[in-house]
Design a protein around this motif. Structure first.
Motif, PDB file in Angstrom:
ATOM      1  N   MET A 197      46.439  31.386  30.850  1.00 38.46           N
ATOM      2  CA  MET A 197      46.522  30.653  31.961  1.00 38.46           C
ATOM      3  C   MET A 197      47.473  31.216  33.065  1.00 38.46           C
ATOM      4  SD  MET A 197      47.313  26.625  32.827  1.00 38.46           S
ATOM      5  CE  MET A 197      48.848  26.964  32.503  1.00 38.46           C
ATOM      6  N   LEU A 198      48.570  31.486  32.616  1.00 43.17           N
ATOM      7  CA  LEU A 198      49.497  32.235  33.433  1.00 43.17           C
ATOM      8  C   LEU A 198      48.895  33.732  34.083  1.00 43.17           C
ATOM      9  CD1 LEU A 198      53.083  31.292  31.947  1.00 43.17           C
ATOM     10  CD2 LEU A 198      51.851  30.253  33.602  1.00 43.17           C
ATOM     11  N   SER A 199      48.477  34.212  32.840  1.00 46.14           N
ATOM     12  CA  SER A 199      47.662  35.772  33.567  1.00 46.14           C
ATOM     13  C   SER A 199      46.789  35.427  34.648  1.00 46.14           C
ATOM     14  CB  SER A 199      47.008  36.277  32.227  1.00 46.14           C
ATOM     15  OG  SER A 199      48.087  36.542  31.305  1.00 46.14           O
ATOM     16  N   ALA A 200      45.849  34.356  34.436  1.00 42.83           N
ATOM     17  CA  ALA A 200      44.781  34.144  35.419  1.00 42.83           C
ATOM     18  C   ALA A 200      45.457  33.827  36.852  1.00 42.83           C
ATOM     19  CB  ALA A 200      44.035  32.946  35.015  1.00 42.83           C
ATOM     20  N   VAL A 201      46.761  32.986  36.705  1.00 37.91           N
ATOM     21  CA  VAL A 201      47.363  32.612  37.825  1.00 37.91           C
ATOM     22  C   VAL A 201      47.842  33.910  38.604  1.00 37.91           C
ATOM     23  CG1 VAL A 201      49.492  31.487  39.049  1.00 37.91           C
ATOM     24  CG2 VAL A 201      47.766  30.360  37.251  1.00 37.91           C
ATOM     25  N   VAL A 202      48.445  34.904  37.855  1.00 38.98           N
ATOM     26  CA  VAL A 202      49.043  35.905  38.309  1.00 38.98           C
ATOM     27  C   VAL A 202      47.983  36.899  38.951  1.00 38.98           C
ATOM     28  CG1 VAL A 202      50.333  38.159  37.755  1.00 38.98           C
ATOM     29  CG2 VAL A 202      51.300  35.920  36.731  1.00 38.98           C
ATOM     30  N   TYR A 203      46.820  36.839  38.300  1.00 37.32           N
ATOM     31  CA  TYR A 203      45.684  37.704  38.805  1.00 37.32           C
ATOM     32  C   TYR A 203      45.171  37.394  40.315  1.00 37.32           C
ATOM     33  CZ  TYR A 203      41.015  39.695  39.035  1.00 37.32           C
ATOM     34  OH  TYR A 203      40.049  40.396  39.778  1.00 37.32           O
ATOM     35  N   ASN A 204      45.152  36.065  40.239  1.00 41.43           N
ATOM     36  CA  ASN A 204      44.484  35.495  41.529  1.00 41.43           C
ATOM     37  C   ASN A 204      45.493  35.651  42.561  1.00 41.43           C
ATOM     38  OD1 ASN A 204      42.294  34.291  40.160  1.00 41.43           O
ATOM     39  ND2 ASN A 204      43.288  32.490  39.878  1.00 41.43           N
ATOM     40  N   LEU A 205      46.791  35.828  42.409  1.00 41.44           N
ATOM     41  CA  LEU A 205      47.738  35.778  43.388  1.00 41.44           C
ATOM     42  C   LEU A 205      47.643  37.580  43.768  1.00 41.44           C
ATOM     43  CD1 LEU A 205      50.924  34.008  42.149  1.00 41.44           C
ATOM     44  CD2 LEU A 205      49.242  33.403  43.929  1.00 41.44           C
ATOM     45  N   ARG A 219      38.694  36.023  41.904  1.00 39.58           N
ATOM     46  CA  ARG A 219      39.416  34.972  41.336  1.00 39.58           C
ATOM     47  C   ARG A 219      39.050  34.456  39.836  1.00 39.58           C
ATOM     48  NH1 ARG A 219      38.863  29.201  40.706  1.00 39.58           N
ATOM     49  NH2 ARG A 219      40.885  28.158  41.048  1.00 39.58           N
ATOM     50  N   SER A 229      39.437  31.428  36.736  1.00 32.67           N
ATOM     51  CA  SER A 229      39.869  30.021  36.844  1.00 32.67           C
ATOM     52  C   SER A 229      40.931  29.620  35.701  1.00 32.67           C
ATOM     53  CB  SER A 229      38.506  29.186  36.330  1.00 32.67           C
ATOM     54  OG  SER A 229      38.862  27.806  36.086  1.00 32.67           O
ATOM     55  N   PRO A 230      42.047  29.620  36.135  1.00 30.92           N
ATOM     56  CA  PRO A 230      43.051  29.100  35.177  1.00 30.92           C
ATOM     57  C   PRO A 230      42.813  28.257  34.133  1.00 30.92           C
ATOM     58  CG  PRO A 230      43.991  29.088  37.462  1.00 30.92           C
ATOM     59  CD  PRO A 230      42.403  29.267  37.874  1.00 30.92           C
TER      60      PRO A 230
END
Length: 266
Positions: free
Chosen positions: A110-118, A7, A9-10
């Motif tokens: 931030m969007l890259s972090a969200v996509v990575y977490n998914l 994970r 953090s966004p």
């Protein structure tokens, strides 16, 4: 030691992206500001060149001004006002460009972090290898020694038959605890994984925490604390972003509670 980054953090990615965007777009913003100032000056000179004299024999000629004819008087006045504020115009364009680039880079991070977490939920995240700088030196290989001669065989003593209920081996005593600051019962840490949270299926149940708040694992003889997305886990007043190593005497913050790490060195 190998770990998996499951994970990101966004919010941290947004802050890092904003900082990176500000640094990266300062120079392009200054260049665009200088180009805008130069463009205003060139347009003003071009409009001024539209005023010329048409030569006619035996006369002084006829002065022709194309600016009123082309209805460019208002444009010429605005360009003159901008040219009078040349340094201010360059600074405004530079700051606007840097702000736009900073915002674009931060939102993208931030969007890259969200996509990575998914994706990490499905594929387990990216594995990384960490080098332990404070690891003890590897033992030197033992020098070869002479092989002793085998001793003569001796009589094997008789083994008593097994009893009906053999004694169970004693449970291993834990080597580490979390001791509440201010007093209270110390909480033992297992030699494997100790799960901490407010859910009843955790090894250590504490009210006021997330259902699955954090984990403390013993890996390669070290105790490591993992934050499971609560963002309310700290070690020595520093927030744990993903994982942090624990040593004897360290202070651990779990929500509103504070604990001291007690590790018995064998």
């Amino acid at each position: 030691m190998r770990y998996a980054v499951r994970r990101v953090s966004p919010l941290s990615a947004l802050l890092y992206g904003l900082l990176l965007g500000l640094v990266a777009w300062l120079l392009p913003g200054a260049l665009l500001g200088w180009l805008a100032r130069a463009a205003v000056g060139q347009l003003q000179a071009w409009l001024a060149a539209l005023n010329f004299v048409l030569p006619i024999p035996l006369t002084e000629g006829i002065r022709i001004d194309l600016v009123p004819l082309l209805q460019l008087s208002e444009t010429q006045a605005q360009l003159g006002a901008l040219a009078g504020r040349g340094p201010s115009l360059a600074i405004v364009v530079a700051l606007a460009t840097a702000a736009a680039g900073m915002l674009l880079t931060g939102v993208t991070a931030m969007l890259s972090a969200v996509v990575y977490n998914l994706l990490a939920r499905s594929f387990g995240g990216v594995e990384v290898t960490l080098d332990a700088l404070d690891a003890p030196p590897a033992p030197r290989p033992a020098q070869p020694t002479a092989v002793p001669r085998p001793a003569p065989p001796t009589a094997i003593p008789a083994v008593p038959p097994p009893t009906a209920n053999p004694p169970r081996p004693a449970r291993p005593v834990p080597h580490a605890w979390l001791v509440p600051v201010g007093g209270g019962e110390r909480l033992p840490l297992s030699d494997g994984t100790t799960r901490i949270g407010s859910a009843a299926d955790n090894d250590i149940v504490l009210a006021g925490l997330s259902p699955q708040h954090a984990e403390i694992r013993r890996e390669s003889g070290r105790y490591l604390i993992y934050d499971l997305g609560s963002r309310r886990t700290g070690v020595n007043d520093a927030q744990v972003a993903a994982v942090h190593m624990l040593k004897d005497g360290f202070r651990v913050q779990l929500g509103q509670g504070e604990f001291l790490v007690q590790i018995v060195v064998e």
